[in-house]
Design an enzyme around this catalytic site. Structure first.
Site, PDB file in Angstrom:
ATOM      1  N   TYR A  35      44.118  17.800  49.387  1.00 62.02           N
ATOM      2  CA  TYR A  35      43.160  18.099  48.169  1.00 62.02           C
ATOM      3  C   TYR A  35      43.454  17.862  46.888  1.00 62.02           C
ATOM      4  O   TYR A  35      43.927  18.473  45.797  1.00 62.02           O
ATOM      5  CB  TYR A  35      42.976  19.823  48.310  1.00 62.02           C
ATOM      6  CG  TYR A  35      41.602  20.319  47.855  1.00 62.02           C
ATOM      7  CD1 TYR A  35      40.251  19.978  48.601  1.00 62.02           C
ATOM      8  CD2 TYR A  35      41.273  20.776  46.625  1.00 62.02           C
ATOM      9  CE1 TYR A  35      39.053  20.153  48.270  1.00 62.02           C
ATOM     10  CE2 TYR A  35      40.103  21.072  46.301  1.00 62.02           C
ATOM     11  CZ  TYR A  35      39.021  20.767  47.137  1.00 62.02           C
ATOM     12  OH  TYR A  35      37.707  21.170  46.601  1.00 62.02           O
ATOM     13  N   HIS A  77      48.923  15.272  41.615  1.00 59.98           N
ATOM     14  CA  HIS A  77      49.395  14.455  42.735  1.00 59.98           C
ATOM     15  C   HIS A  77      49.279  12.997  42.370  1.00 59.98           C
ATOM     16  O   HIS A  77      50.265  12.192  42.825  1.00 59.98           O
ATOM     17  CB  HIS A  77      48.448  14.716  43.956  1.00 59.98           C
ATOM     18  CG  HIS A  77      48.408  16.129  44.591  1.00 59.98           C
ATOM     19  ND1 HIS A  77      47.360  16.748  44.145  1.00 59.98           N
ATOM     20  CD2 HIS A  77      49.291  16.883  45.139  1.00 59.98           C
ATOM     21  CE1 HIS A  77      47.557  18.176  44.820  1.00 59.98           C
ATOM     22  NE2 HIS A  77      48.771  18.024  45.447  1.00 59.98           N
TER      23      HIS A  77
HETATM   24  P1  AMP Z   1      51.235  20.375  46.856  1.00 62.38           P
HETATM   25  O1  AMP Z   1      50.073  19.373  47.569  1.00 62.38           O
HETATM   26  O2  AMP Z   1      50.428  21.356  46.195  1.00 62.38           O
HETATM   27  O3  AMP Z   1      52.190  20.577  48.005  1.00 62.38           O
HETATM   28  O4  AMP Z   1      51.862  19.483  45.943  1.00 62.38           O
HETATM   29  C1  AMP Z   1      52.212  17.941  46.087  1.00 62.38           C
HETATM   30  C2  AMP Z   1      53.064  17.657  45.058  1.00 62.38           C
HETATM   31  O5  AMP Z   1      52.492  17.693  43.858  1.00 62.38           O
HETATM   32  C3  AMP Z   1      54.318  18.581  44.520  1.00 62.38           C
HETATM   33  O6  AMP Z   1      55.556  17.977  44.410  1.00 62.38           O
HETATM   34  C4  AMP Z   1      53.993  19.324  43.408  1.00 62.38           C
HETATM   35  O7  AMP Z   1      54.658  19.794  42.611  1.00 62.38           O
HETATM   36  C5  AMP Z   1      52.994  18.309  42.743  1.00 62.38           C
HETATM   37  N1  AMP Z   1      52.167  18.734  41.718  1.00 62.38           N
HETATM   38  C6  AMP Z   1      51.114  19.583  42.125  1.00 62.38           C
HETATM   39  N2  AMP Z   1      50.393  20.139  41.089  1.00 62.38           N
HETATM   40  C7  AMP Z   1      51.145  19.328  40.035  1.00 62.38           C
HETATM   41  C8  AMP Z   1      50.550  19.286  38.610  1.00 62.38           C
HETATM   42  N3  AMP Z   1      49.633  19.828  38.068  1.00 62.38           N
HETATM   43  N4  AMP Z   1      51.336  18.479  37.824  1.00 62.38           N
HETATM   44  C9  AMP Z   1      52.378  17.759  38.465  1.00 62.38           C
HETATM   45  N5  AMP Z   1      52.686  17.843  39.802  1.00 62.38           N
HETATM   46  C10 AMP Z   1      52.081  18.586  40.575  1.00 62.38           C
END
Ligand code: AMP
Length: 283
Positions: free
Chosen positions: A32, A37
């Site tokens: 998503y 990301h």
């Molecule tokens: P997730 O899909 O939520 O597991 O996130 C995957 C990666 O994207 C993780 O390393 C998160 O820290 C990074 N991430 C999610 N949201 C953000 C954001 N707003 N800014 C920077 N990195 C993000």
């Protein structure tokens, strides 16, 4: 862009690159995808010959009653976004591929997973470190990229990599925000219009805290009071925690230093739990 669902196929594909001496950048996600990301992917593309992105909603990091079942998923949209960035490989395994019948091995960074988000999500970081270790073993990338939005996660993963002597360099990337300051998150999709407005309480409170620190405030409990007071202005919001910790040991600190401080918060906007933070120093 190849979409690969099995570990064996992924290993075969990546061994081609490795034989040629290519560097591999790896971005683990739960899909998503949003610009947060994508900023990780862009960084990986800049720094490596090949970029692998995984999309896996990891059941092990969700507690009972949490949002595993309703976590937003949209593979088509994700595929489109990753194609536009010319990602080389998307790893999209089924839950059974990662956790086959009888799966029993978990890895945990002691203590570090029990503070901050770990207090209200006691099995969360054990699930995160387990899946990240498995993914790092499967992909064996040169570098892996994590967002500072999940600062505790990034710190814990760096610690695991150091403690277990893993041969990978962990890079962390700044938080990407909407223009009004809300940190991007896949979970923002859950918010109603009213909740979305109120969710700004956390980023606004953190901004105020940052300004006070810039003006010389160093007392951690004064910063926590300020954060609580600012967030409490929004009746729709419940605070899970506000904390001031050291970056290098994830321990509560009394006095803020400009090179080793994490100021973090988690709030509930209705049924949606949101996190945000700022760091003073490096992770
Ligand atoms: P997730 O899909 O939520 O597991 O996130 C995957 C990666 O994207 C993780 O390393 C998160 O820290 C990074 N991430 C999610 N949201 C953000 C954001 N707003 N800014 C920077 N990195 C993000």
């Amino acid at each position: 862009m190849k979409i690969i669902e099995t570990i064996q196929q992924l290993r075969e594909e990546l061994s081609k690159y490795k034989r040629q001496g290519h560097t591999i950048g790896f971005v683990p996600t739960m899909g998503y995808l949003h610009q947060g990301h994508l900023s990780l992917v862009e960084q990986s593309k800049k720094e490596n010959d090949q970029t692998v992105v995984s999309i896996f909603v990891n059941p092990a990091q969700f507690g009972p009653g949490e949002d595993f079942d309703r976590y937003p998923r949209d593979l088509q949209m994700d595929e489109q976004l990753l194609k536009e960035l010319a990602v080389d490989v998307v790893f999209y395994p089924a839950v059974k591929e990662i956790y086959p019948e009888g799966y029993a091995t978990y890895v945990e960074v002691e203590k570090w997973g029990n503070v901050l988000c770990g207090k209200s999500r006691p099995t969360h970081f054990r699930g995160v470190t387990t899946v990240v270790l498995k993914l790092l073993n499967i992909v064996s990338p040169t570098c892996a990229y994590f967002g500072r939005k999940d600062a505790q996660q990034a710190i814990i993963i760096k610690k695991m990599v150091k403690d277990l002597n893993l041969e990978v360099t962990i890079h962390t990337i700044p938080i990407v925000r909407d223009p009004d300051g809300l940190a991007l998150s896949s979970r923002n999709a859950y918010l109603s219009t009213e909740e979305r407005k109120a969710a700004l309480s956390l980023s606004r409170a953190l901004e105020k805290a940052k300004t006070e620190i810039a003006h010389g405030l160093r007392d951690a409990s004064a910063i926590k009071d300020l954060l609580r007071k600012e967030i409490d202005k929004y009746p729709l919001i419940t605070i899970d925690y506000v904390e001031v910790m050291s970056l290098d040991a994830l321990e509560q600190i009394k006095t803020i230093t400009l090179d080793n401080t994490l100021v973090a918060g988690a709030i509930w906007a209705g049924k949606t739990r949101l996190i945000d933070n700022f760091i003073l120093g490096e992770i």
